[in-house]
Scaffold this motif. Structure first.
Motif, PDB file in Angstrom:
ATOM      1  N   ALA A  89       3.790   1.480  13.248  1.00 31.83           N
ATOM      2  CA  ALA A  89       4.282   0.122  13.522  1.00 31.83           C
ATOM      3  C   ALA A  89       3.647  -0.921  12.592  1.00 31.83           C
ATOM      4  CB  ALA A  89       4.072  -0.238  14.986  1.00 31.83           C
ATOM      5  N   VAL A  90       3.596  -0.605  11.311  1.00 36.96           N
ATOM      6  CA  VAL A  90       3.085  -1.564  10.329  1.00 36.96           C
ATOM      7  C   VAL A  90       4.242  -2.427   9.828  1.00 36.96           C
ATOM      8  CG1 VAL A  90       1.183  -0.057   9.629  1.00 36.96           C
ATOM      9  CG2 VAL A  90       3.341   0.039   8.385  1.00 36.96           C
ATOM     10  N   PRO A  91       3.945  -3.601   9.260  1.00 39.45           N
ATOM     11  CA  PRO A  91       5.015  -4.439   8.710  1.00 39.45           C
ATOM     12  C   PRO A  91       5.731  -3.742   7.546  1.00 39.45           C
ATOM     13  CG  PRO A  91       2.984  -5.701   8.970  1.00 39.45           C
ATOM     14  CD  PRO A  91       2.639  -4.257   9.205  1.00 39.45           C
ATOM     15  N   GLU A  92       6.992  -4.075   7.356  1.00 43.17           N
ATOM     16  CA  GLU A  92       7.827  -3.462   6.315  1.00 43.17           C
ATOM     17  C   GLU A  92       7.181  -3.517   4.922  1.00 43.17           C
ATOM     18  OE1 GLU A  92      11.558  -1.856   4.825  1.00 43.17           O
ATOM     19  OE2 GLU A  92      11.301  -2.508   6.887  1.00 43.17           O
ATOM     20  N   ARG A  93       6.586  -4.660   4.574  1.00 41.53           N
ATOM     21  CA  ARG A  93       6.004  -4.820   3.235  1.00 41.53           C
ATOM     22  C   ARG A  93       4.543  -4.376   3.172  1.00 41.53           C
ATOM     23  NH1 ARG A  93       7.938  -7.469  -0.892  1.00 41.53           N
ATOM     24  NH2 ARG A  93       5.994  -8.573  -1.258  1.00 41.53           N
ATOM     25  N   ASP A  94       4.097  -3.694   4.180  1.00 44.03           N
ATOM     26  CA  ASP A  94       2.756  -3.116   4.202  1.00 44.03           C
ATOM     27  C   ASP A  94       2.855  -1.753   3.526  1.00 44.03           C
ATOM     28  OD1 ASP A  94       0.100  -3.101   4.773  1.00 44.03           O
ATOM     29  OD2 ASP A  94       0.318  -3.076   6.941  1.00 44.03           O
ATOM     30  N   ARG A  95       3.040  -1.780   2.223  1.00 41.54           N
ATOM     31  CA  ARG A  95       3.350  -0.551   1.483  1.00 41.54           C
ATOM     32  C   ARG A  95       2.425  -0.421   0.276  1.00 41.54           C
ATOM     33  NH1 ARG A  95       9.452   1.548   0.073  1.00 41.54           N
ATOM     34  NH2 ARG A  95       8.836   3.494  -0.923  1.00 41.54           N
ATOM     35  N   TYR A  96       1.542   0.578   0.345  1.00 43.45           N
ATOM     36  CA  TYR A  96       0.596   0.867  -0.725  1.00 43.45           C
ATOM     37  C   TYR A  96       0.633   2.373  -0.955  1.00 43.45           C
ATOM     38  CZ  TYR A  96      -0.807  -3.792   0.581  1.00 43.45           C
ATOM     39  OH  TYR A  96      -0.784  -5.135   0.873  1.00 43.45           O
ATOM     40  N   GLN A  97       1.246   2.785  -2.066  1.00 43.26           N
ATOM     41  CA  GLN A  97       1.456   4.202  -2.343  1.00 43.26           C
ATOM     42  C   GLN A  97       1.091   4.499  -3.797  1.00 43.26           C
ATOM     43  OE1 GLN A  97       5.661   4.037  -1.278  1.00 43.26           O
ATOM     44  NE2 GLN A  97       5.253   5.226   0.552  1.00 43.26           N
ATOM     45  N   ALA A 110       8.325   8.700   3.156  1.00 46.20           N
ATOM     46  CA  ALA A 110       6.987   8.554   3.738  1.00 46.20           C
ATOM     47  C   ALA A 110       6.813   7.162   4.340  1.00 46.20           C
ATOM     48  CB  ALA A 110       5.920   8.824   2.684  1.00 46.20           C
ATOM     49  N   HIS A 111       7.365   6.157   3.681  1.00 46.34           N
ATOM     50  CA  HIS A 111       7.238   4.798   4.202  1.00 46.34           C
ATOM     51  C   HIS A 111       7.989   4.641   5.530  1.00 46.34           C
ATOM     52  CE1 HIS A 111       6.188   0.626   4.062  1.00 46.34           C
ATOM     53  NE2 HIS A 111       7.460   0.245   4.114  1.00 46.34           N
ATOM     54  N   ARG A 112       9.165   5.236   5.619  1.00 46.86           N
ATOM     55  CA  ARG A 112       9.907   5.194   6.887  1.00 46.86           C
ATOM     56  C   ARG A 112       9.101   5.831   8.020  1.00 46.86           C
ATOM     57  NH1 ARG A 112      14.137   6.356   3.317  1.00 46.86           N
ATOM     58  NH2 ARG A 112      14.121   8.567   3.855  1.00 46.86           N
TER      59      ARG A 112
END
Length: 135
Positions: free
Chosen positions: A33-41, A24-26
């Motif tokens: 086009a969000v930054p790689e560490r823009d990850r909230y799951q 899902a993050h990929r």
């Protein structure tokens, strides 16, 4: 910054859940086009009797691998949303053997003023994050 909340029927292993989150993050990175560490799951698991996901009369078959995903995000255009839907099912099918018919997505939009990432500040509004103040 998109917040992804997954509702799943319990029973997946930690490795299966990690593969689902990574897939899902990929898709999110490519489509929005969000930054790689823009990850909230966040993952919520439910007993089978506590999760009913039908098909709105479309004849879409569901299995116990069903994924209900709610994405809370800044406004995105129609093309970006459609790309996300497509990339998400492709990634989940390839990486997790989850059929596209088992993936349901709801996108909820909000604005910059609706986000605080910590320290009691709205980082888009204070200028700590780029793109703030666009509405």
């Amino acid at each position: 910054m998109p917040l992804l909340r997954f509702d799943l029927i319990e029973g997946r292993s930690d490795a299966e859940i990690q593969a689902l989150l990574d897939a899902a993050h990929r898709a999110m990175l490519a489509a929005f086009a969000v930054p790689e560490r823009d990850r909230y799951q966040i993952v919520h698991e439910h007993k089978p009797s506590r999760m009913i996901v039908e098909d709105t009369g479309l004849g879409i078959p569901r299995t116990d691998k069903v994924v209900l995903l709610q994405v809370t995000t800044r406004p995105r255009g129609r093309a970006a949303k459609e790309r996300f839907y497509r990339l998400l099912v492709e990634e989940l099918e390839r990486s997790c053997a989850i059929q596209p018919s088992d993936v349901m997505v709801s996108i909820v939009e909000n604005t910059d003023e609706d986000w605080s990432f910590g320290h009691g500040r709205g980082q888009f509004l204070t200028g700590e994050l780029p793109g703030g103040g666009k509405g």
